[in-house]
Design a protein around this motif. Structure first.
Motif, PDB file in Angstrom:
ATOM      1  N   CYS A   9      -7.021 -11.585   2.442  1.00 52.69           N
ATOM      2  CA  CYS A   9      -7.574 -11.316   3.772  1.00 52.69           C
ATOM      3  C   CYS A   9      -8.521 -10.115   3.669  1.00 52.69           C
ATOM      4  O   CYS A   9      -8.527  -9.414   2.666  1.00 52.69           O
ATOM      5  CB  CYS A   9      -6.453 -11.053   4.779  1.00 52.69           C
ATOM      6  SG  CYS A   9      -5.571  -9.502   4.522  1.00 52.69           S
ATOM      7  N   PRO A  10      -9.316  -9.854   4.711  1.00 52.97           N
ATOM      8  CA  PRO A  10     -10.234  -8.718   4.674  1.00 52.97           C
ATOM      9  C   PRO A  10      -9.493  -7.379   4.595  1.00 52.97           C
ATOM     10  O   PRO A  10      -8.351  -7.268   5.038  1.00 52.97           O
ATOM     11  CB  PRO A  10     -10.998  -8.841   6.002  1.00 52.97           C
ATOM     12  CG  PRO A  10     -10.859 -10.267   6.403  1.00 52.97           C
ATOM     13  CD  PRO A  10      -9.513 -10.689   5.915  1.00 52.97           C
ATOM     14  N   VAL A  11     -10.181  -6.386   4.035  1.00 50.57           N
ATOM     15  CA  VAL A  11      -9.588  -5.051   3.918  1.00 50.57           C
ATOM     16  C   VAL A  11      -9.228  -4.499   5.293  1.00 50.57           C
ATOM     17  O   VAL A  11      -8.185  -3.863   5.476  1.00 50.57           O
ATOM     18  CB  VAL A  11     -10.563  -4.091   3.202  1.00 50.57           C
ATOM     19  CG1 VAL A  11     -10.003  -2.670   3.184  1.00 50.57           C
ATOM     20  CG2 VAL A  11     -10.822  -4.560   1.786  1.00 50.57           C
ATOM     21  N   GLY A  12     -10.078  -4.752   6.269  1.00 54.15           N
ATOM     22  CA  GLY A  12      -9.825  -4.263   7.621  1.00 54.15           C
ATOM     23  C   GLY A  12      -8.530  -4.822   8.196  1.00 54.15           C
ATOM     24  O   GLY A  12      -7.826  -4.131   8.941  1.00 54.15           O
ATOM     25  N   THR A  13      -8.226  -6.057   7.845  1.00 51.68           N
ATOM     26  CA  THR A  13      -6.986  -6.665   8.326  1.00 51.68           C
ATOM     27  C   THR A  13      -5.780  -5.951   7.724  1.00 51.68           C
ATOM     28  O   THR A  13      -4.783  -5.698   8.412  1.00 51.68           O
ATOM     29  CB  THR A  13      -6.947  -8.163   7.967  1.00 51.68           C
ATOM     30  OG1 THR A  13      -8.059  -8.820   8.572  1.00 51.68           O
ATOM     31  CG2 THR A  13      -5.655  -8.812   8.448  1.00 51.68           C
ATOM     32  N   VAL A  14      -5.872  -5.616   6.432  1.00 55.73           N
ATOM     33  CA  VAL A  14      -4.775  -4.891   5.779  1.00 55.73           C
ATOM     34  C   VAL A  14      -4.592  -3.525   6.428  1.00 55.73           C
ATOM     35  O   VAL A  14      -3.474  -3.108   6.727  1.00 55.73           O
ATOM     36  CB  VAL A  14      -5.041  -4.734   4.268  1.00 55.73           C
ATOM     37  CG1 VAL A  14      -4.001  -3.815   3.623  1.00 55.73           C
ATOM     38  CG2 VAL A  14      -5.031  -6.095   3.585  1.00 55.73           C
ATOM     39  N   THR A  71       0.804  -1.219   0.000  1.00 55.88           N
ATOM     40  CA  THR A  71       0.000   0.000   0.000  1.00 55.88           C
ATOM     41  C   THR A  71       0.841   1.274   0.000  1.00 55.88           C
ATOM     42  O   THR A  71       0.463   2.263  -0.629  1.00 55.88           O
ATOM     43  CB  THR A  71      -0.946   0.027   1.215  1.00 55.88           C
ATOM     44  OG1 THR A  71      -0.178  -0.073   2.419  1.00 55.88           O
ATOM     45  CG2 THR A  71      -1.930  -1.129   1.147  1.00 55.88           C
ATOM     46  N   GLN A  72       1.985   1.271   0.693  1.00 53.94           N
ATOM     47  CA  GLN A  72       2.751   2.501   0.856  1.00 53.94           C
ATOM     48  C   GLN A  72       3.947   2.604  -0.093  1.00 53.94           C
ATOM     49  O   GLN A  72       4.439   3.700  -0.343  1.00 53.94           O
ATOM     50  CB  GLN A  72       3.250   2.616   2.300  1.00 53.94           C
ATOM     51  CG  GLN A  72       2.169   2.425   3.347  1.00 53.94           C
ATOM     52  CD  GLN A  72       1.012   3.396   3.179  1.00 53.94           C
ATOM     53  OE1 GLN A  72       1.218   4.599   3.121  1.00 53.94           O
ATOM     54  NE2 GLN A  72      -0.208   2.872   3.111  1.00 53.94           N
ATOM     55  N   VAL A  73       4.436   1.484  -0.598  1.00 49.58           N
ATOM     56  CA  VAL A  73       5.583   1.496  -1.511  1.00 49.58           C
ATOM     57  C   VAL A  73       5.133   1.249  -2.941  1.00 49.58           C
ATOM     58  O   VAL A  73       5.371   2.045  -3.841  1.00 49.58           O
ATOM     59  CB  VAL A  73       6.648   0.465  -1.077  1.00 49.58           C
ATOM     60  CG1 VAL A  73       7.818   0.456  -2.066  1.00 49.58           C
ATOM     61  CG2 VAL A  73       7.153   0.776   0.326  1.00 49.58           C
ATOM     62  N   TYR A  97      -6.036  -0.306  -0.427  1.00 52.58           N
ATOM     63  CA  TYR A  97      -6.211  -1.338   0.588  1.00 52.58           C
ATOM     64  C   TYR A  97      -7.020  -2.509   0.035  1.00 52.58           C
ATOM     65  O   TYR A  97      -6.771  -3.666   0.365  1.00 52.58           O
ATOM     66  CB  TYR A  97      -6.902  -0.757   1.826  1.00 52.58           C
ATOM     67  CG  TYR A  97      -6.001   0.148   2.638  1.00 52.58           C
ATOM     68  CD1 TYR A  97      -5.019  -0.382   3.459  1.00 52.58           C
ATOM     69  CD2 TYR A  97      -6.123   1.535   2.564  1.00 52.58           C
ATOM     70  CE1 TYR A  97      -4.185   0.438   4.204  1.00 52.58           C
ATOM     71  CE2 TYR A  97      -5.288   2.370   3.302  1.00 52.58           C
ATOM     72  CZ  TYR A  97      -4.320   1.817   4.124  1.00 52.58           C
ATOM     73  OH  TYR A  97      -3.490   2.622   4.835  1.00 52.58           O
ATOM     74  N   GLU A  98      -7.990  -2.208  -0.822  1.00 52.77           N
ATOM     75  CA  GLU A  98      -8.806  -3.262  -1.407  1.00 52.77           C
ATOM     76  C   GLU A  98      -7.964  -4.154  -2.311  1.00 52.77           C
ATOM     77  O   GLU A  98      -8.087  -5.393  -2.282  1.00 52.77           O
ATOM     78  CB  GLU A  98      -9.964  -2.648  -2.215  1.00 52.77           C
ATOM     79  CG  GLU A  98     -11.021  -1.971  -1.356  1.00 52.77           C
ATOM     80  CD  GLU A  98     -10.592  -0.582  -0.863  1.00 52.77           C
ATOM     81  OE1 GLU A  98      -9.553  -0.065  -1.332  1.00 52.77           O
ATOM     82  OE2 GLU A  98     -11.287  -0.030   0.005  1.00 52.77           O
TER      83      GLU A  98
END
Length: 200
Positions: A169-174, A153-155, A160-161
Protein backbone atom coordinates in the motif's frame (compact mmCIF):
# COMPACT_ATOMS: atom_id res chain seq x y z
CA UNK A 1 12.39 -15.04 24.15
CA UNK A 2 10.47 -12.69 21.86
CA UNK A 3 11.18 -9.06 22.66
CA UNK A 4 8.66 -6.33 21.85
CA UNK A 5 11.08 -3.43 22.24
CA UNK A 6 12.04 -1.48 19.09
CA UNK A 7 15.67 -1.12 18.02
CA UNK A 8 17.06 2.44 17.78
CA UNK A 9 17.16 3.51 14.13
CA UNK A 10 20.86 4.49 14.17
CA UNK A 11 21.88 1.10 15.56
CA UNK A 12 19.54 -0.63 13.10
CA UNK A 13 21.11 1.12 10.11
CA UNK A 14 24.57 -0.07 11.14
CA UNK A 15 23.29 -3.58 11.81
CA UNK A 16 21.51 -3.61 8.44
CA UNK A 17 24.70 -2.69 6.63
CA UNK A 18 26.62 -5.45 8.38
CA UNK A 19 23.92 -8.05 7.76
CA UNK A 20 23.76 -7.11 4.09
CA UNK A 21 27.54 -7.45 3.76
CA UNK A 22 27.39 -10.86 5.43
CA UNK A 23 24.56 -11.99 3.15
CA UNK A 24 26.55 -11.00 0.06
CA UNK A 25 29.64 -12.78 1.39
CA UNK A 26 27.55 -15.85 2.23
CA UNK A 27 26.23 -15.83 -1.33
CA UNK A 28 29.84 -16.15 -2.42
CA UNK A 29 30.27 -19.30 -0.31
CA UNK A 30 31.68 -17.94 2.97
CA UNK A 31 30.29 -20.20 5.77
CA UNK A 32 31.33 -17.81 8.55
CA UNK A 33 29.47 -14.96 6.86
CA UNK A 34 26.40 -17.18 6.54
CA UNK A 35 26.47 -17.82 10.29
CA UNK A 36 26.88 -14.11 11.07
CA UNK A 37 24.02 -13.28 8.70
CA UNK A 38 21.67 -15.77 10.39
CA UNK A 39 22.59 -14.69 13.91
CA UNK A 40 22.28 -10.99 13.13
CA UNK A 41 18.72 -11.27 11.79
CA UNK A 42 17.32 -14.21 13.74
CA UNK A 43 15.72 -11.99 16.40
CA UNK A 44 14.05 -9.70 13.85
CA UNK A 45 12.59 -12.64 11.96
CA UNK A 46 11.38 -14.32 15.15
CA UNK A 47 9.60 -11.18 16.36
CA UNK A 48 8.10 -10.54 12.93
CA UNK A 49 6.67 -14.02 12.40
CA UNK A 50 5.40 -14.21 15.98
CA UNK A 51 3.38 -11.04 15.51
CA UNK A 52 2.12 -11.87 12.02
CA UNK A 53 1.16 -15.43 12.85
CA UNK A 54 -0.24 -14.62 16.29
CA UNK A 55 1.20 -17.92 17.51
CA UNK A 56 4.54 -17.90 19.38
CA UNK A 57 4.42 -21.69 19.52
CA UNK A 58 5.07 -21.88 15.78
CA UNK A 59 7.30 -18.80 15.56
CA UNK A 60 10.53 -20.78 15.88
CA UNK A 61 9.45 -23.22 13.17
CA UNK A 62 8.48 -20.33 10.90
CA UNK A 63 11.82 -18.67 11.59
CA UNK A 64 13.68 -21.84 10.60
CA UNK A 65 11.53 -22.12 7.49
CA UNK A 66 12.35 -18.50 6.62
CA UNK A 67 16.09 -19.07 6.86
CA UNK A 68 15.85 -22.34 4.92
CA UNK A 69 14.08 -20.48 2.12
CA UNK A 70 16.56 -17.61 2.32
CA UNK A 71 19.63 -19.82 2.05
CA UNK A 72 17.96 -21.71 -0.79
CA UNK A 73 17.59 -18.50 -2.78
CA UNK A 74 20.65 -16.63 -1.50
CA UNK A 75 22.35 -17.03 -4.86
CA UNK A 76 19.74 -14.66 -6.30
CA UNK A 77 20.22 -11.96 -3.65
CA UNK A 78 22.03 -8.95 -5.12
CA UNK A 79 21.91 -6.48 -2.24
CA UNK A 80 19.50 -4.03 -3.90
CA UNK A 81 17.48 -4.00 -0.67
CA UNK A 82 18.94 -4.55 2.78
CA UNK A 83 19.32 -8.18 3.80
CA UNK A 84 16.80 -7.60 6.59
CA UNK A 85 14.18 -6.23 4.20
CA UNK A 86 14.78 -9.15 1.84
CA UNK A 87 14.62 -11.69 4.66
CA UNK A 88 11.45 -10.27 6.20
CA UNK A 89 9.74 -10.43 2.81
CA UNK A 90 10.56 -14.14 2.78
CA UNK A 91 9.28 -14.44 6.34
CA UNK A 92 6.00 -12.80 5.33
CA UNK A 93 5.51 -15.40 2.60
CA UNK A 94 6.39 -18.19 5.03
CA UNK A 95 3.74 -16.96 7.47
CA UNK A 96 1.17 -16.60 4.70
CA UNK A 97 1.84 -20.16 3.51
CA UNK A 98 1.60 -21.43 7.08
CA UNK A 99 -1.73 -19.67 7.63
CA UNK A 100 -3.12 -21.14 4.41
CA UNK A 101 -2.11 -24.64 5.52
CA UNK A 102 -3.53 -24.08 9.00
CA UNK A 103 -6.85 -23.00 7.53
CA UNK A 104 -7.47 -26.51 6.17
CA UNK A 105 -6.33 -28.32 9.32
CA UNK A 106 -8.55 -28.89 12.39
CA UNK A 107 -7.57 -26.78 15.38
CA UNK A 108 -6.39 -28.37 18.63
CA UNK A 109 -8.90 -27.46 21.30
CA UNK A 110 -6.55 -27.69 24.29
CA UNK A 111 -3.75 -25.53 22.80
CA UNK A 112 -2.02 -23.16 25.22
CA UNK A 113 -3.30 -19.61 24.97
CA UNK A 114 -0.71 -17.71 22.91
CA UNK A 115 -0.80 -14.63 25.10
CA UNK A 116 0.10 -16.76 28.12
CA UNK A 117 2.90 -18.33 26.12
CA UNK A 118 4.30 -14.90 25.20
CA UNK A 119 4.25 -13.80 28.83
CA UNK A 120 6.16 -16.91 29.88
CA UNK A 121 8.87 -16.24 27.31
CA UNK A 122 9.46 -12.69 28.54
CA UNK A 123 12.23 -12.01 31.11
CA UNK A 124 10.39 -11.22 34.33
CA UNK A 125 11.80 -8.53 36.60
CA UNK A 126 13.48 -6.46 33.90
CA UNK A 127 12.53 -2.80 33.36
CA UNK A 128 9.75 -2.52 30.84
CA UNK A 129 8.53 -6.11 31.22
CA UNK A 130 5.03 -5.16 32.35
CA UNK A 131 4.84 -2.52 29.63
CA UNK A 132 5.86 -5.08 27.01
CA UNK A 133 3.17 -7.54 28.07
CA UNK A 134 0.59 -4.74 28.20
CA UNK A 135 1.55 -3.68 24.69
CA UNK A 136 0.97 -7.19 23.38
CA UNK A 137 -2.48 -7.22 24.97
CA UNK A 138 -3.38 -3.79 23.62
CA UNK A 139 -2.16 -4.58 20.11
CA UNK A 140 -4.74 -7.34 19.86
CA UNK A 141 -7.52 -4.75 20.19
CA UNK A 142 -6.41 -2.96 17.01
CA UNK A 143 -7.80 -3.75 13.54
CA UNK A 144 -5.43 -6.08 11.67
CA UNK A 145 -4.22 -3.44 9.16
CA UNK A 146 -3.33 -0.94 11.88
CA UNK A 147 -1.75 -3.60 14.07
CA UNK A 148 0.43 -4.86 11.20
CA UNK A 149 1.58 -1.34 10.28
CA UNK A 150 2.35 -0.53 13.93
CA UNK A 151 4.26 -3.77 14.52
CA UNK A 152 6.30 -3.43 11.32
CA UNK A 153 7.39 0.14 12.04
CA UNK A 154 7.40 0.39 15.85
CA UNK A 155 8.27 -3.17 16.93
CA UNK A 156 10.24 -4.73 14.08
CA UNK A 157 11.69 -1.31 13.25
CA UNK A 158 11.09 -1.02 9.51
CA UNK A 159 10.89 2.36 7.85
CA UNK A 160 7.49 3.46 6.59
CA UNK A 161 8.70 2.87 3.04
CA UNK A 162 9.79 -0.69 3.84
CA UNK A 163 6.52 -1.42 5.63
CA UNK A 164 4.53 -0.06 2.69
CA UNK A 165 6.41 -2.42 0.40
CA UNK A 166 5.56 -5.39 2.59
CA UNK A 167 1.85 -4.71 2.90
CA UNK A 168 1.46 -3.44 -0.65
CA UNK A 169 0.00 0.00 0.00
CA UNK A 170 1.13 3.65 -0.25
CA UNK A 171 3.51 5.04 2.36
CA UNK A 172 0.87 7.58 3.38
CA UNK A 173 -1.53 4.77 4.20
CA UNK A 174 1.05 3.15 6.49
CA UNK A 175 1.68 6.49 8.21
CA UNK A 176 -2.05 6.95 8.72
CA UNK A 177 -2.50 3.44 10.11
CA UNK A 178 0.41 3.86 12.51
CA UNK A 179 -0.87 7.24 13.65
CA UNK A 180 -4.35 5.87 14.29
CA UNK A 181 -2.94 2.81 16.04
CA UNK A 182 -0.79 5.00 18.27
CA UNK A 183 -3.76 7.24 19.11
CA UNK A 184 -5.86 4.21 20.02
CA UNK A 185 -3.10 2.73 22.17
CA UNK A 186 -2.56 6.04 23.97
CA UNK A 187 -6.29 6.31 24.67
CA UNK A 188 -6.44 2.76 25.98
CA UNK A 189 -3.43 3.35 28.22
CA UNK A 190 -5.02 6.52 29.61
CA UNK A 191 -8.24 4.66 30.29
CA UNK A 192 -6.32 1.88 32.01
CA UNK A 193 -4.49 4.41 34.22
CA UNK A 194 -7.68 6.33 35.11
CA UNK A 195 -8.91 3.90 37.82
CA UNK A 196 -5.47 3.94 39.46
CA UNK A 197 -5.44 7.74 39.44
CA UNK A 198 -8.90 7.92 41.02
CA UNK A 199 -7.94 5.34 43.62
CA UNK A 200 -4.86 7.35 44.57
Amino acid sequence: MISVLPVPRADRASADASATAWALAARGGDPDAAEHFARALHGDVLRYVARLSGDPQTAHDLTQDTFARAFGSLHRYEGRASARTWLLSIARRAVADSLRCAAVRPRIADAVDWQTAVERTQPCGLPGFDDGVALLDLLETLPRERRTAFVLTQVVGLSYEEAAGFVGCPVGTVRSRVSRARATLERLLQEADAPNTLAA
